[in-house]
Design a protein around this motif. Structure first.
Motif, PDB file in Angstrom:
ATOM      1  N   ASP A 133     -64.111  -7.275 -34.799  1.00 41.87           N
ATOM      2  CA  ASP A 133     -63.574  -8.033 -35.991  1.00 41.87           C
ATOM      3  C   ASP A 133     -64.494  -7.881 -37.626  1.00 41.87           C
ATOM      4  OD1 ASP A 133     -62.979 -10.207 -34.481  1.00 41.87           O
ATOM      5  OD2 ASP A 133     -64.708 -10.840 -33.911  1.00 41.87           O
ATOM      6  N   ASN A 134     -63.501  -7.475 -38.271  1.00 40.78           N
ATOM      7  CA  ASN A 134     -63.626  -7.224 -39.672  1.00 40.78           C
ATOM      8  C   ASN A 134     -63.417  -8.069 -40.940  1.00 40.78           C
ATOM      9  OD1 ASN A 134     -64.391  -4.972 -42.087  1.00 40.78           O
ATOM     10  ND2 ASN A 134     -62.289  -3.750 -40.941  1.00 40.78           N
ATOM     11  N   PRO A 135     -64.774  -9.027 -41.377  1.00 43.38           N
ATOM     12  CA  PRO A 135     -64.326  -9.551 -42.718  1.00 43.38           C
ATOM     13  C   PRO A 135     -64.703  -9.136 -43.499  1.00 43.38           C
ATOM     14  CG  PRO A 135     -66.970  -9.341 -41.464  1.00 43.38           C
ATOM     15  CD  PRO A 135     -66.296  -8.837 -40.765  1.00 43.38           C
ATOM     16  N   TRP A 136     -64.869  -8.358 -44.067  1.00 44.15           N
ATOM     17  CA  TRP A 136     -64.763  -7.115 -44.999  1.00 44.15           C
ATOM     18  C   TRP A 136     -63.195  -6.224 -45.708  1.00 44.15           C
ATOM     19  CZ3 TRP A 136     -69.818  -7.614 -47.002  1.00 44.15           C
ATOM     20  CH2 TRP A 136     -70.715  -7.730 -46.051  1.00 44.15           C
ATOM     21  N   ALA A 137     -62.493  -5.768 -44.325  1.00 44.05           N
ATOM     22  CA  ALA A 137     -61.331  -5.584 -45.211  1.00 44.05           C
ATOM     23  C   ALA A 137     -60.421  -6.287 -45.641  1.00 44.05           C
ATOM     24  CB  ALA A 137     -60.608  -5.254 -43.533  1.00 44.05           C
ATOM     25  N   PRO A 138     -60.359  -7.975 -45.767  1.00 45.69           N
ATOM     26  CA  PRO A 138     -59.148  -8.452 -46.497  1.00 45.69           C
ATOM     27  C   PRO A 138     -59.582  -8.833 -48.049  1.00 45.69           C
ATOM     28  CG  PRO A 138     -59.716  -9.472 -44.767  1.00 45.69           C
ATOM     29  CD  PRO A 138     -60.396  -8.394 -44.115  1.00 45.69           C
ATOM     30  N   LEU A 139     -61.440  -8.355 -47.592  1.00 49.07           N
ATOM     31  CA  LEU A 139     -62.533  -8.880 -49.110  1.00 49.07           C
ATOM     32  C   LEU A 139     -61.570  -7.446 -50.282  1.00 49.07           C
ATOM     33  CD1 LEU A 139     -65.539 -10.726 -48.053  1.00 49.07           C
ATOM     34  CD2 LEU A 139     -63.596 -11.295 -49.628  1.00 49.07           C
ATOM     35  N   LEU A 140     -61.942  -6.397 -49.256  1.00 48.11           N
ATOM     36  CA  LEU A 140     -61.614  -5.288 -49.395  1.00 48.11           C
ATOM     37  C   LEU A 140     -60.354  -4.922 -50.172  1.00 48.11           C
ATOM     38  CD1 LEU A 140     -62.555  -1.924 -50.070  1.00 48.11           C
ATOM     39  CD2 LEU A 140     -61.302  -1.433 -47.571  1.00 48.11           C
ATOM     40  N   ARG A 141     -59.011  -5.046 -49.784  1.00 49.73           N
ATOM     41  CA  ARG A 141     -57.865  -5.478 -50.331  1.00 49.73           C
ATOM     42  C   ARG A 141     -57.615  -6.388 -51.517  1.00 49.73           C
ATOM     43  NH1 ARG A 141     -56.836  -5.832 -44.439  1.00 49.73           N
ATOM     44  NH2 ARG A 141     -56.312  -8.132 -44.854  1.00 49.73           N
ATOM     45  N   ARG A 142     -58.273  -7.531 -51.097  1.00 50.74           N
ATOM     46  CA  ARG A 142     -58.694  -7.978 -52.915  1.00 50.74           C
ATOM     47  C   ARG A 142     -59.204  -7.377 -53.834  1.00 50.74           C
ATOM     48  NH1 ARG A 142     -60.778 -13.647 -51.302  1.00 50.74           N
ATOM     49  NH2 ARG A 142     -60.836 -13.564 -53.604  1.00 50.74           N
ATOM     50  N   ALA A 143     -59.512  -6.523 -53.444  1.00 53.02           N
ATOM     51  CA  ALA A 143     -60.879  -6.148 -54.813  1.00 53.02           C
ATOM     52  C   ALA A 143     -59.790  -4.689 -55.431  1.00 53.02           C
ATOM     53  CB  ALA A 143     -62.027  -5.346 -54.295  1.00 53.02           C
ATOM     54  N   GLU A 144     -59.198  -4.453 -54.706  1.00 54.97           N
ATOM     55  CA  GLU A 144     -58.550  -3.008 -55.197  1.00 54.97           C
ATOM     56  C   GLU A 144     -57.134  -3.672 -55.441  1.00 54.97           C
ATOM     57  OE1 GLU A 144     -59.009  -0.254 -51.098  1.00 54.97           O
ATOM     58  OE2 GLU A 144     -57.052  -1.459 -51.094  1.00 54.97           O
ATOM     59  N   GLU A 145     -56.583  -4.734 -55.312  1.00 56.62           N
ATOM     60  CA  GLU A 145     -55.732  -5.459 -55.719  1.00 56.62           C
ATOM     61  C   GLU A 145     -56.267  -6.198 -57.253  1.00 56.62           C
ATOM     62  OE1 GLU A 145     -54.395  -8.707 -54.035  1.00 56.62           O
ATOM     63  OE2 GLU A 145     -53.460  -7.264 -52.067  1.00 56.62           O
ATOM     64  N   LEU A 146     -57.481  -6.644 -57.800  1.00 54.41           N
ATOM     65  CA  LEU A 146     -57.808  -6.602 -58.637  1.00 54.41           C
ATOM     66  C   LEU A 146     -58.261  -5.682 -59.404  1.00 54.41           C
ATOM     67  CD1 LEU A 146     -60.333  -9.694 -58.129  1.00 54.41           C
ATOM     68  CD2 LEU A 146     -58.456  -9.865 -59.498  1.00 54.41           C
ATOM     69  N   ALA A 147     -58.575  -4.818 -59.349  1.00 56.06           N
ATOM     70  CA  ALA A 147     -58.723  -3.538 -59.221  1.00 56.06           C
ATOM     71  C   ALA A 147     -57.278  -2.891 -60.742  1.00 56.06           C
ATOM     72  CB  ALA A 147     -60.048  -2.360 -58.875  1.00 56.06           C
TER      73      ALA A 147
END
Length: 457
Positions: free
Chosen positions: A52-66
């Motif tokens: 389980d990696n709860p950080w991966a979806p948040l990382l993708r969102r951060a990259e899209e926001l950037a």
């Protein structure tokens, strides 16, 4: 200029200490993980770790926001001790603000576009002095606005004027068109519309309800457009300020997310028994001792270091230890593929022969120096890796330009080996320099092939 020696390191420790060990001993080190459960396939009772990696979806969102904010992703100092819920709440807030301002700008842009369209509709109604409110609200008379082809209007003007149920009023004459309005009774509306359709009358619909005369309505629309443009610019400025203000924090959160996501990713390489974890990976031989010192901070964690032979059929990764000259040409080497672990590093040989043959083919002092200067500009100003290679090749061309005595194509400026001249060779008499150069090139080519076969690259 060689391949760095590697060691296979296997870690073992309490299962509940896996994340802490990974953070302190693995994530910031030269550690190339291998599939531990395959390496330890002969050990019974091993199972994969939960992935389980709860950080991966948040990382993708951060990259899209950037990407939306125009922020170039990179490393900044950060605190890894963050909860996914807190980071998710921050991204929700930032996405909401971005969506609100972007939506506001799009809404105002659409409003301005519609107002421009209405202005175009009213442009050729300037000749009508009556109030548009009254014209559009008449009950017993129908009002139509549009244009006719100029030829049709000239041919049928008298016919239109003779019709009792039609009152056609030209408002403007364009190139090949006559704009105007016609009035007709409610009873004759269908017949008159059919008649004008046969005359290729193109109706221009008025998509809003303007007030006052055409001139008054246009002035009001222009004022509204200016207000909408000002509001749009204010929203854009607010969006730019938001991006500037949140840039540093977004980078901090991105680094934190990436750090924790990579920690979780290592779970896919590890395995576990009932109460212990196992993680295997390749470490440079020079870094094993430093890694073991870090692991001493975890009393119940141990490690086993093995050579390359113990990891068969797994192969260690290739890490090159290049000189400055070899690092310049390293991107070229990556284009063709890195050597295997047990092969020689061809970086220095490739750099030397590339510059040598380029200089032989492009030997000119003036042009070589210009090429070297261009490479320096690309490397320093544009940060292009190709610039350093161009600089080396330009300098090689300049050196061989001195050998040939050529400056911007003029071979009389400097003394040197003239291609079109002749040379005296012992036992062969006087021969053409072209022949000499061809023979030297063939000898260099054969020597290079023999060296390549000898060092197996």
């Amino acid at each position: 200029m060689s391949v760095v020696a590697m060691k296979l390191l296997t870690m073992a420790g309490p299962l509940d200490r896996f994340d802490a060990v990974v953070r302190e001993c693995v994530i910031e080190q030269d550690f190339h993980p291998e599939n531990t459960i395959e390496l330890m396939h002969d050990v019974p009772g091993l199972r994969p770790l939960p992935q389980d990696n709860p950080w991966a979806p948040l990382l993708r969102r951060a990259e899209e926001l950037a990407g939306q904010m125009g922020v170039e992703l990179g490393y900044v100092p950060f605190s890894p001790d963050r909860e996914p819920q807190a980071l998710g709440a921050y991204l929700d807030h930032l996405e909401g603000e971005m969506a609100r301002l972007s939506g506001r700008m799009e809404q105002l842009e659409e409003q301005i576009r519609q107002q421009k369209s209405i202005l175009g509709q009213l442009e050729n109604l300037r000749g009508v002095g009556a109030s548009l409110d009254e014209l559009l609200s008449m009950r017993f008379v129908r009002f139509r606005y549009g244009y006719l082809p100029r030829e049709t209007f000239d041919s049928f003007q008298s016919t239109l004027n003779s019709e009792e149920d039609i009152c056609f009023f030209p408002t403007a004459a364009g190139q090949g068109r006559v704009y105007g309005v016609y009035f007709t009774t409610q009873r004759a509306c269908q017949r008159v519309d059919t008649l004008f359709n046969s005359l290729h009358f193109t109706r221009i619909p008025i998509t809003s309800s303007p007030h006052g005369t055409a001139e008054e309505a246009m002035e009001q629309l222009k004022k509204e457009m200016e207000q909408a443009a000002a509001a749009r610019d204010a929203a854009r400025q607010e969006l730019e300020s938001l991006c500037a203000d949140e840039r540093e924090r977004l980078l901090e959160e991105y680094c934190c997310l990436r750090y924790n996501s990579e920690c979780c990713t290592l779970r896919s390489y590890a395995c576990a028994s009932r109460e212990s974890f196992y993680l295997t990976g390749w470490v440079p031989e020079s870094g094993v001792e430093a890694l073991q010192e870090k692991m001493n901070a975890f009393p119940r964690v141990s490690c086993v270091v093995d050579g390359v032979e113990a990891a068969q059929p797994f192969r260690p990764p290739t890490k090159l230890k290049n000189s400055f000259f070899g690092r310049i040409f390293h991107p070229f080497l990556e284009m063709y593929g890195l050597p295997a672990y047990n092969e020689a590093d061809p970086s220095a040989f490739m750099a030397l022969t590339y510059c040598l043959f380029f200089g032989i083919m492009f030997g000119d002092l003036g042009q070589g120096l210009c090429l070297a200067l261009l490479g320096l500009v690309l490397a320093r100003k544009k940060k292009m890796w190709l610039g350093n290679i161009i600089t080396c090749c330009g300098l090689s061309g300049a050196i061989f330009g001195c050998v040939y005595g050529s400056v911007f194509g003029f071979e009389e400026v400097l003394p040197g080996f003239k291609i079109m001249g002749q040379s005296a060779l012992g036992g062969m008499g006087v021969v053409s320099n072209v022949l000499v150069l061809l023979v030297v090139s063939i000898v260099l080519g054969i020597a290079m092939l023999l060296i390549v076969m000898g060092i197996n690259i």
